[in-house]
Design a protein around this motif. Sequence first.
Motif, PDB file in Angstrom:
ATOM      1  N   UNK A 595      -7.551 148.363  44.188  1.00  0.00           N
ATOM      2  CA  UNK A 595      -7.930 147.425  43.119  1.00  0.00           C
ATOM      3  C   UNK A 595      -6.769 146.500  42.752  1.00  0.00           C
ATOM      4  N   UNK A 596      -7.060 145.194  42.672  1.00  0.00           N
ATOM      5  CA  UNK A 596      -6.050 144.210  42.282  1.00  0.00           C
ATOM      6  C   UNK A 596      -5.289 143.602  43.442  1.00  0.00           C
ATOM      7  N   UNK A 597      -5.493 144.097  44.651  1.00  0.00           N
ATOM      8  CA  UNK A 597      -4.785 143.556  45.828  1.00  0.00           C
ATOM      9  C   UNK A 597      -5.759 142.691  46.613  1.00  0.00           C
ATOM     10  N   UNK A 598      -5.558 141.370  46.543  1.00  0.00           N
ATOM     11  CA  UNK A 598      -6.404 140.447  47.293  1.00  0.00           C
ATOM     12  C   UNK A 598      -5.795 140.126  48.648  1.00  0.00           C
ATOM     13  N   UNK A 599      -6.467 139.258  49.437  1.00  0.00           N
ATOM     14  CA  UNK A 599      -5.962 138.922  50.789  1.00  0.00           C
ATOM     15  C   UNK A 599      -4.563 138.311  50.765  1.00  0.00           C
ATOM     16  N   UNK A 600      -4.327 137.386  49.821  1.00  0.00           N
ATOM     17  CA  UNK A 600      -3.031 136.707  49.765  1.00  0.00           C
ATOM     18  C   UNK A 600      -1.902 137.669  49.419  1.00  0.00           C
ATOM     19  N   UNK A 601      -2.125 138.548  48.406  1.00  0.00           N
ATOM     20  CA  UNK A 601      -1.097 139.504  47.998  1.00  0.00           C
ATOM     21  C   UNK A 601      -0.864 140.545  49.084  1.00  0.00           C
ATOM     22  N   UNK A 602      -1.929 140.943  49.782  1.00  0.00           N
ATOM     23  CA  UNK A 602      -1.782 141.918  50.869  1.00  0.00           C
ATOM     24  C   UNK A 602      -0.853 141.370  51.946  1.00  0.00           C
ATOM     25  N   UNK A 603      -1.027 140.082  52.301  1.00  0.00           N
ATOM     26  CA  UNK A 603      -0.149 139.483  53.317  1.00  0.00           C
ATOM     27  C   UNK A 603       1.301 139.434  52.828  1.00  0.00           C
ATOM     28  N   UNK A 604       1.509 139.081  51.540  1.00  0.00           N
ATOM     29  CA  UNK A 604       2.871 139.009  50.994  1.00  0.00           C
ATOM     30  C   UNK A 604       3.563 140.374  51.043  1.00  0.00           C
ATOM     31  N   UNK A 605       2.813 141.446  50.693  1.00  0.00           N
ATOM     32  CA  UNK A 605       3.391 142.795  50.704  1.00  0.00           C
ATOM     33  C   UNK A 605       3.843 143.174  52.106  1.00  0.00           C
ATOM     34  N   UNK A 606       2.968 142.922  53.087  1.00  0.00           N
ATOM     35  CA  UNK A 606       3.307 143.319  54.454  1.00  0.00           C
ATOM     36  C   UNK A 606       4.436 142.458  55.027  1.00  0.00           C
ATOM     37  N   UNK A 607       4.455 141.188  54.719  1.00  0.00           N
ATOM     38  CA  UNK A 607       5.546 140.326  55.192  1.00  0.00           C
ATOM     39  C   UNK A 607       6.883 140.776  54.598  1.00  0.00           C
ATOM     40  N   UNK A 608       6.835 141.185  53.299  1.00  0.00           N
ATOM     41  CA  UNK A 608       8.065 141.634  52.645  1.00  0.00           C
ATOM     42  C   UNK A 608       8.576 142.927  53.280  1.00  0.00           C
ATOM     43  N   UNK A 609       7.670 143.850  53.552  1.00  0.00           N
ATOM     44  CA  UNK A 609       8.079 145.150  54.082  1.00  0.00           C
ATOM     45  C   UNK A 609       8.427 145.098  55.562  1.00  0.00           C
ATOM     46  N   UNK A 610       7.689 144.268  56.329  1.00  0.00           N
ATOM     47  CA  UNK A 610       7.924 144.217  57.769  1.00  0.00           C
ATOM     48  C   UNK A 610       8.944 143.156  58.171  1.00  0.00           C
ATOM     49  N   UNK A 611       9.151 142.191  57.244  1.00  0.00           N
ATOM     50  CA  UNK A 611      10.066 141.107  57.592  1.00  0.00           C
ATOM     51  C   UNK A 611       9.499 140.209  58.665  1.00  0.00           C
ATOM     52  N   UNK A 612       8.167 140.120  58.733  1.00  0.00           N
ATOM     53  CA  UNK A 612       7.513 139.309  59.780  1.00  0.00           C
ATOM     54  C   UNK A 612       6.162 138.864  59.269  1.00  0.00           C
TER      55      UNK A 612
END
Length: 615
Positions: A595-612
């Motif tokens: 809940x509260x995690x949309x498509x845009x935020x999901x991409x930001x989280x993964x880019x931050x954690x993966x660095x890619x």
Amino acid sequence: MVRGKSTKGREELIAKLQALPHRPGVYRMKDGEGRVIYVGKAKDLHNRVRSYFVGSGDGRPQFEALVRQIRDFDYIITDSEREALVLEAHLIKELKPKYNITLKDDKKYPYLKLTREPFPRLLVTRRLEKDGARYFGPYTDVKAMKRTLELVRRLFPLRNCNHRLPERPPERPCLNYQIKRCLGPCRGDVDPEDYDKVVRQVELFLKGRGSQVERILEDWMWEAARNLDYERAAELRDRLEDLRRTLSRQKVASPTPADWDAVGVFRDDEEACGVVLEVREGKVLDRKHYFIGGVMGKPPEEVMSAFLRQFYLDALEVPPEVHLPCPPEDEEELTEWLSEKRGGRVVLKVPQRGDKVRLVEMAAKNAEWLLVERRFKRERLREEAPYSVRALQRDLHLERPPRRIEAVDISTTQGSDAVGSLVCFVDGRPRKSEYRRYRIKTVEGQDDFAMMKEVVSRRFRRLLEEGRELPDLLLVDGGKGQLSSALEALRELGIEDQPVVGLAKRLEEVYLPGIPDPQNIPKGSASLRLLQQIRDEAHRFAVEFHRKLRAKRVLTSELDGIPGLGKVKKEALLKRFGSVRSIREASPEELQEVPGIGPKLARKVLEHLRGEDAN
């Protein structure tokens, strides 16, 4: 109404209720952790089990508490109500459910065993085996059982040695043979048939048939006299006189030589005591008693039924009559079961006058006295400090036993995530409801002494503010430095007479205030073991809290700095995936399920954690 379940869980339970058969059987109610909390029997499983979930109940608080905790159930179908009654008693004895009436001291009481061998012996055992031996008991009064055993060995000359006879006889007979307490089968002085006659007398005596034994011994005595065997006649005369003295001391319960049991129950608050006086040939042979739990709010008929089922479940003998203060629940099924167990008719009666009423009342008086005695012993044990506590008082030269001990420990990694723990032991046992955790607030960097001072100060200030009693002893994990810090904190609070001790880990040295050298407490002493146990528990509790904080900080820091990801969403992600690593390995679609995690935020989280790129 099915309570406290998810929608799916309610649907499953409703389906089980609808599938219940209209057959007799036993049901087991379970809580959310799958523990059996109640066992019951039913003439009709379908109607009985459904009654727990439909309707307003029976008004008893215990029933309402039970229903609130039920999350599941199972059942066993039986062929008859009598089978259900017996199975229910077995399951209650085995499982001891929280809401059933149970025997509180349901331990393995001893039996007397007449062995099955060429020359039988009378032994004490706590196990019933299908070995052809004859068993008597159980004896709930172990001292009385030992007196009975000694009496039998004095009256009847059975052997009590461990030799395998006749295969492996000893080289010479024992002292019992010399003093005529044994017939001497090891010497071949007695015929197996004559020995078996004595064994039969022992069996009759233990069954309460003393008058039969008396007649047999008298016949043998006169027969020996007629045969001019005066030594044998004199020996039988002495045994007969001993037996008559024993029988004369037994209380006469009835002028008629009948066999029956008198049952009495005394209740007080949530526990009760049940007493059975066993009358054989009109004399009181034995008194057996059990303490019963879970009786609060239960009607007398239900308590009586539960006691009778559990008492006679393991009984080796059932008399033709059982006299009670009130009729039991399920009287018809109980009577049928007891009759089957006895192999003959059994009658349950509530006497109205005469000797049997008086004996039922005597059984109830005995039950009352036993319950009062049990509570007195329990209270005396509470008042008396355990040995380890008294040993600690002795070794630390304390004015009073340290029955309440609180211990403080500090845990930190180079000054970060510093925490303190406080554990409490009462009479040498942990009281976890009194445990406390502290985050260090006033100390920067690695300063164990200052941290100890802060925790002790916060704990004792709170005790003073709430007007609570101070502990009998404060234990600090550490040596002279930690001890001095604790004492300084107490002085600042105006506490001058608080007993404090320090226990240093390296050499397990004990430090006392005002004494520079460690105390010489023996390494294997009970007092030192108690201090070590408490110190180790404080250390465990502190380390556990420290690791929890450190792990939370590490996990949270990796999610910091992501635009749009606040505290609530971080915690939701961690709760859903369990670790940052699992979040990193998830797909954008999986993150969006939180809940509260949309498509845009999901991409930001993964880019931050993966660095890619997260796509």
